[in-house]
Structures are given as C-alpha cells and as structure tokens.
Design an enzyme around this catalytic site. Structure first.
Site, PDB file in Angstrom:
ATOM      1  CB  CYS A 168      -0.898  -0.005   1.241  1.00  0.00           C
ATOM      2  SG  CYS A 168      -1.769   1.555   1.459  1.00  0.00           S
TER       3      CYS A 168
HETATM    4  N1  LIG Z   1      -6.577   8.101   2.701  1.00  0.00           N
HETATM    5  C1  LIG Z   1      -6.087   6.907   3.213  1.00  0.00           C
HETATM    6  C2  LIG Z   1      -6.166   5.808   2.159  1.00  0.00           C
HETATM    7  C3  LIG Z   1      -5.718   4.479   2.650  1.00  0.00           C
HETATM    8  C4  LIG Z   1      -6.122   3.359   1.684  1.00  0.00           C
HETATM    9  O1  LIG Z   1      -6.958   3.544   0.781  1.00  0.00           O
HETATM   10  N2  LIG Z   1      -5.532   2.187   1.860  1.00  0.00           N
HETATM   11  C5  LIG Z   1      -5.880   1.054   1.006  1.00  0.00           C
HETATM   12  C6  LIG Z   1      -4.675   0.196   0.699  1.00  0.00           C
HETATM   13  S1  LIG Z   1      -3.570   0.917  -0.433  1.00  0.00           S
HETATM   14  C7  LIG Z   1      -6.848   0.153   1.724  1.00  0.00           C
HETATM   15  O2  LIG Z   1      -6.618  -0.186   2.859  1.00  0.00           O
HETATM   16  N3  LIG Z   1      -7.900  -0.283   1.037  1.00  0.00           N
HETATM   17  C8  LIG Z   1      -8.832  -1.230   1.547  1.00  0.00           C
HETATM   18  C9  LIG Z   1     -10.245  -0.955   1.086  1.00  0.00           C
HETATM   19  O3  LIG Z   1     -10.479   0.081   0.468  1.00  0.00           O
HETATM   20  O4  LIG Z   1     -11.073  -1.794   1.375  1.00  0.00           O
HETATM   21  C10 LIG Z   1      -4.669   7.158   3.683  1.00  0.00           C
HETATM   22  O5  LIG Z   1      -3.944   7.913   3.010  1.00  0.00           O
HETATM   23  O6  LIG Z   1      -4.288   6.623   4.714  1.00  0.00           O
END
Ligand SMILES: N[C@@H](CCC(=O)N[C@@H](CS)C(=O)NCC(=O)O)C(=O)O
Length: 312
Positions: A51
């Site tokens: 990520c």
């Molecule tokens: N705005 C958040 C975004 C975090 C994010 O989208 N992480 C993704 C992984 S790259 C996630 O955990 N996605 C899981 C999902 O959307 O179910 C940050 O910058 O911390």
C-alpha cells in the site's frame, strides 16, 4: 467508493472511483492533557508493504528513528474476500501479535463494534485505550514528524533537520499546494484511472495523471536542489515517492497508466526517484526509502528490472 458487499467494487455507478474519507481522525499530541500523548511502546502502526499510503508512514517511522518507540505490524499484501489479513506466507506476520486476529477487520471491530466502513491500512493503534487513533496517512506522518521529538535521539528531531523540519515553516505553503495537486492527480489519480469502469472516467483521469507528471518533471527541472523543495527531503518527496516507485512496475500495466513510463519519458523524475531509492546517507537513515520498497508482490513481469541501476 460504495459501501457494498463486494470489497473490490471500487467505482460508483457512473464509472468514477471516489475515495472515502478515513474514519478515525484523532491525534497524538504533545499538548498537555492530550488524550493521546506521545509515549514509548504505546502505539502500533499496522501496514502492508504493497500500500502506497502505508508506505509513507513506514518511511517516516524510519526517517524519524521511531522504530524503538512505535511497533510495526506487517500484514499480507494480498487482499482476501473479507479484506486485509494475515497468513505469514510472505515473511509477514501469521496473525495480529496483539490480539491473535487473522483479519484486520477484527481490529476495527474492536475499536468500533459494528463497524461497517472500509478497513484501511495504514492504521495507528493505541494499546492503552485499545482503539484506533488515526487511519489517514497524511495525518499520521505529520504526527510522526513532530509529536515524538521529545522521545527520539536529538539528530532525528525536526530542529536538527537542515531545512528546519520535514515541513519547514518557510516552504510549508508551497509544499501544501504541491501536495494537493499531486494527491488529486497522481497519488489518488492512479486509482481513479485504474478503478474507472467507464471509458469516459478512464480517459479523463489518465490525461490528468500524465499532465501532473509533466508538471512534476517541469518542477524538478527548476528545482534548486536534489529534491522537490531544496537539498533535503521534505514531506513533498515522502508523499510522491511511493506512487513513483509503483509506477512502471505496477500502475503502468495493472492500472492502465500507460501513456508514458517514468524510466523512459521522465528523466528528472527518474533521477530524483533513483537518488532517493539508492541513498545511503544519514539523512535517509541509510536507505529508509529503499528499505520500505518491495517489488515482490504479484505484479506484471515487465519491465525488467524493477528499478534501473543507480548510474545508467
Ligand atoms: N486516505 C487513506 C487511504 C488508505 C487506503 O486507501 N488504503 C488502502 C490500501 S492501499 C486500503 O486499505 N484499502 C482497503 C479498502 O479500500 O477496502 C490514507 O492515506 O491513509
């Protein structure tokens, strides 16, 4: 992002991907009486190495010498039908070391029983109150910049940074303006391109993405130092790096971001990227950017190699 049962249904009905706001937005603070004061061995950072948002927080944890203050929990980079979790299959952890959970959702449910939102990494956990402090990387890195400075070695404090910190007062405004369009069109732009489910949504976002990369290239052309804002790493470098590290090896193919490649078409960005990646100096803690970058997830075989050698 729609909150439905299909974990991989990212785009809305019109084909556009819209990122949901992170839900947990508390802050670790040095202010007297703060609910979450900086303390050694109290906070735990949950990430996976795939990520890019988590990647930023892991880089800053290293840059700031926080490894002995904030525990790191690394889960699998694979997403299971029920979200992030643990198998231990890739040198990652077999389960959550705090509670024995096998899915990250269980930690969110512990913090917020009945939680129905998306379960994101990075996640900053407080052992003491057994809750999530924050799951927004842009805020976590700012807490790491400043709030633990009373606990880290003097050389890692903001006051010791040659430009006056990772977010120096003198260039804060310029960095924030830069971060804002880089976020919209690059950090998040690759997702808006890759998750688009209509041609119109894809076309709109892929063009914005490459226009923004052209803009970064032009910015570096004029930059007075090796980095985006001078001769030292600032927040702008940290926020852009994870997107560029993934660009040729993943986004180009998997997210259809294929109008140009960093290595062939953006010489200034490529030089900046390799400088950061191969850096062994004290100001990157002897390679924080490299140590936080992994190319071994399930990604397309090409281009080979994952990163070009330092001096080609
Ligand atoms: N705005 C958040 C975004 C975090 C994010 O989208 N992480 C993704 C992984 S790259 C996630 O955990 N996605 C899981 C999902 O959307 O179910 C940050 O910058 O911390």
């Amino acid at each position: 992002m729609s909150n439905n049962n299909d974990i991989k249904a990212f785009a809305d009905a019109d084909g556009h991907f819209r990122r949901q706001k992170s839900t947990f937005r508390d802050h670790i603070s040095r202010e007297p009486g703060a609910e979450f004061p900086p303390e050694k061995d109290r906070y735990v950072l949950y990430i996976n190495w795939g990520c890019p948002w988590a990647n930023r927080t892991a880089i800053v944890r290293m840059l700031k010498g926080l490894e002995f203050i904030i525990e790191l929990v690394v889960m699998d980079y694979e997403m299971f039908p029920d979200g992030w979790g643990y198998t231990g299959a890739h040198g990652t952890m077999p389960k959550d070391p705090l509670y024995g959970f096998t899915r990250h959702r269980q930690l969110y449910e512990k913090a917020s029983p009945g939680y129905t939102g998306r379960v994101l990494v990075p996640t900053l956990w407080d052992r003491k109150t057994e809750t999530i402090v924050n799951n927004e990387s842009s805020e976590i890195i700012r807490m790491f910049f400043t709030e633990f400075d009373g606990l880290v070695e003097e050389k890692y404090r903001e006051a010791a940074h040659p430009q006056g910190g990772y977010l120096p007062e003198s260039s804060k405004e310029k960095i924030e303006v830069f971060n804002a369009w880089v976020y919209d069109d690059i950090n998040n732009g690759v997702y808006k391109t890759g998750f688009a489910t209509s041609q119109e949504a894809y076309d709109e976002n892929v063009e914005k993405l490459f226009a923004a990369l052209d803009r970064v290239e032009a910015h570096l052309e004029k930059s007075e130092g090796k980095f985006l804002f001078g001769n030292h790493v600032t927040e702008a470098d940290i926020r852009l790096f994870p997107s560029i590290a993934r660009f040729d090896v993943a986004y180009y193919t998997l997210f259809k971001c294929n109008l140009k490649m960093i290595r062939h078409d953006y010489p200034k960005i490529e030089r900046w990227y390799r400088n950061l990646y191969y850096d062994d100096n004290e100001y990157t803690r002897g390679g924080a950017f490299r140590r936080a970058t992994y190319f071994d997830h399930v990604v397309p075989k090409g281009p080979v190699p994952d990163i070009l050698p330092q001096d080609t």
